[in-house]
Design a protein around this motif. Sequence first.
Motif, mmCIF file in Angstrom:
data_model
loop_
_atom_site.group_PDB
_atom_site.id
_atom_site.type_symbol
_atom_site.label_atom_id
_atom_site.label_comp_id
_atom_site.label_asym_id
_atom_site.label_seq_id
_atom_site.Cartn_x
_atom_site.Cartn_y
_atom_site.Cartn_z
ATOM 1 N N UNK A 160 0.832 -1.205 0.000
ATOM 2 C CA UNK A 160 0.000 0.000 0.000
ATOM 3 C C UNK A 160 0.869 1.259 0.000
ATOM 4 N N UNK A 161 0.372 2.314 -0.626
ATOM 5 C CA UNK A 161 1.116 3.564 -0.720
ATOM 6 C C UNK A 161 0.324 4.689 -0.063
ATOM 7 N N UNK A 162 0.970 5.390 0.867
ATOM 8 C CA UNK A 162 0.376 6.518 1.581
ATOM 9 C C UNK A 162 1.173 7.774 1.239
ATOM 10 N N UNK A 163 0.498 8.833 0.852
ATOM 11 C CA UNK A 163 1.148 10.120 0.626
ATOM 12 C C UNK A 163 1.005 10.972 1.875
ATOM 13 N N UNK A 164 2.116 11.558 2.336
ATOM 14 C CA UNK A 164 2.081 12.453 3.495
ATOM 15 C C UNK A 164 2.695 13.777 3.074
ATOM 16 N N UNK A 165 1.862 14.808 2.948
ATOM 17 C CA UNK A 165 2.326 16.105 2.489
ATOM 18 C C UNK A 165 2.162 17.172 3.547
ATOM 19 N N UNK A 166 3.208 17.995 3.698
ATOM 20 C CA UNK A 166 3.169 19.088 4.666
ATOM 21 C C UNK A 166 3.115 20.426 3.946
ATOM 22 N N UNK A 167 2.227 21.323 4.403
ATOM 23 C CA UNK A 167 2.142 22.701 3.928
ATOM 24 C C UNK A 167 1.961 22.740 2.409
ATOM 25 N N UNK A 168 2.897 23.353 1.658
ATOM 26 C CA UNK A 168 2.775 23.341 0.206
ATOM 27 C C UNK A 168 2.764 21.911 -0.319
ATOM 28 N N UNK A 169 3.540 21.030 0.336
ATOM 29 C CA UNK A 169 3.524 19.629 -0.055
ATOM 30 C C UNK A 169 2.163 18.999 0.149
ATOM 31 N N UNK A 170 1.445 19.438 1.183
ATOM 32 C CA UNK A 170 0.084 18.970 1.391
ATOM 33 C C UNK A 170 -0.839 19.405 0.273
ATOM 34 N N UNK A 171 -0.614 20.620 -0.239
ATOM 35 C CA UNK A 171 -1.422 21.094 -1.360
ATOM 36 C C UNK A 171 -1.080 20.323 -2.630
ATOM 37 N N UNK A 172 0.202 20.045 -2.854
ATOM 38 C CA UNK A 172 0.594 19.247 -4.024
ATOM 39 C C UNK A 172 -0.071 17.873 -3.968
#
Length: 285
Positions: A109-121
């Motif tokens: 399984x693949x989970x994306x974890x984005x912070x700030x601008x990375x969260x928007x991406x």
Amino acid sequence: MSQPPFQPTRSDLQGEAGMLAVYDWPLPDVTPGLGTVLLVHGLGEHAGRYGELAAQLRSWGFIVRAYDQQGHGQSEGARGDMLHPGSLQADLGRVIDATRQHPHSANLPLVLLGHSMGGLVVARALAEQLRPVDAAVLSSPALGASPNVLQKLLLATLPKLAPHLCVDNGLDANFVARDAAEVQAYKADPRVHRRISIGLAAWILSQGTRTVEEAARWSVPTLLLYAGDDHLVQAGASAAFARSAPAEVVQAHCFEAMYHEIFHDPEREQVYSLLKPWLLARFSA
């Protein structure tokens, strides 16, 4: 609380604006992974600032991968700029494809974890159904900003005339986190920069608003964790997203007293205590 440091392996991947620096924190070969967590960092920073988070995720049984976004860290591209609208999501898509093909991550399984601008991406990639993933974690995502009247006027015209013109990002580093040592480390980090292009600024403002407006159609299991005393992005935008998104899909929690970087907060154990059971409930052995 923090795990012993573990240095990631470094590789390169062709991105939209040049080579992307990719980092892997694998598990021991004898350890079956529960899944892979792909970290996407924020504006002006780099993946190397997430070593402690990677260590925590590894201790829970997850393989961890991260990359420096174009114009950041050790990746190529003009500092603080994006090649064209959509290029940040395209880079994420390339990294996802490479991760799916990696021998350690294949069939997991693949989970994306984005912070700030990375969260928007991450949010835009999911909203646009760029690639299928199993879940997402959004950390203080840049879903809302507060430009003043002059900035609004400039951003209404300059992106068309000079999208690659770079200026100071205007972020007050003292509000990155409540931990003075973390703030000092941020200020002293040679790979942290303060540049942002007019085109990138306009993209963040428009796409953050768009993401909130489209929240009712959200379909990817998501954990939204955000700071209540955030001086760098609007906490209210995350709250608005959580109100509109399907409750059975998005679980949200606001850490009222925290500043922007919740994973660098003195009380970040509270963040881990929510993240760990959420991940293990979905990806247990």
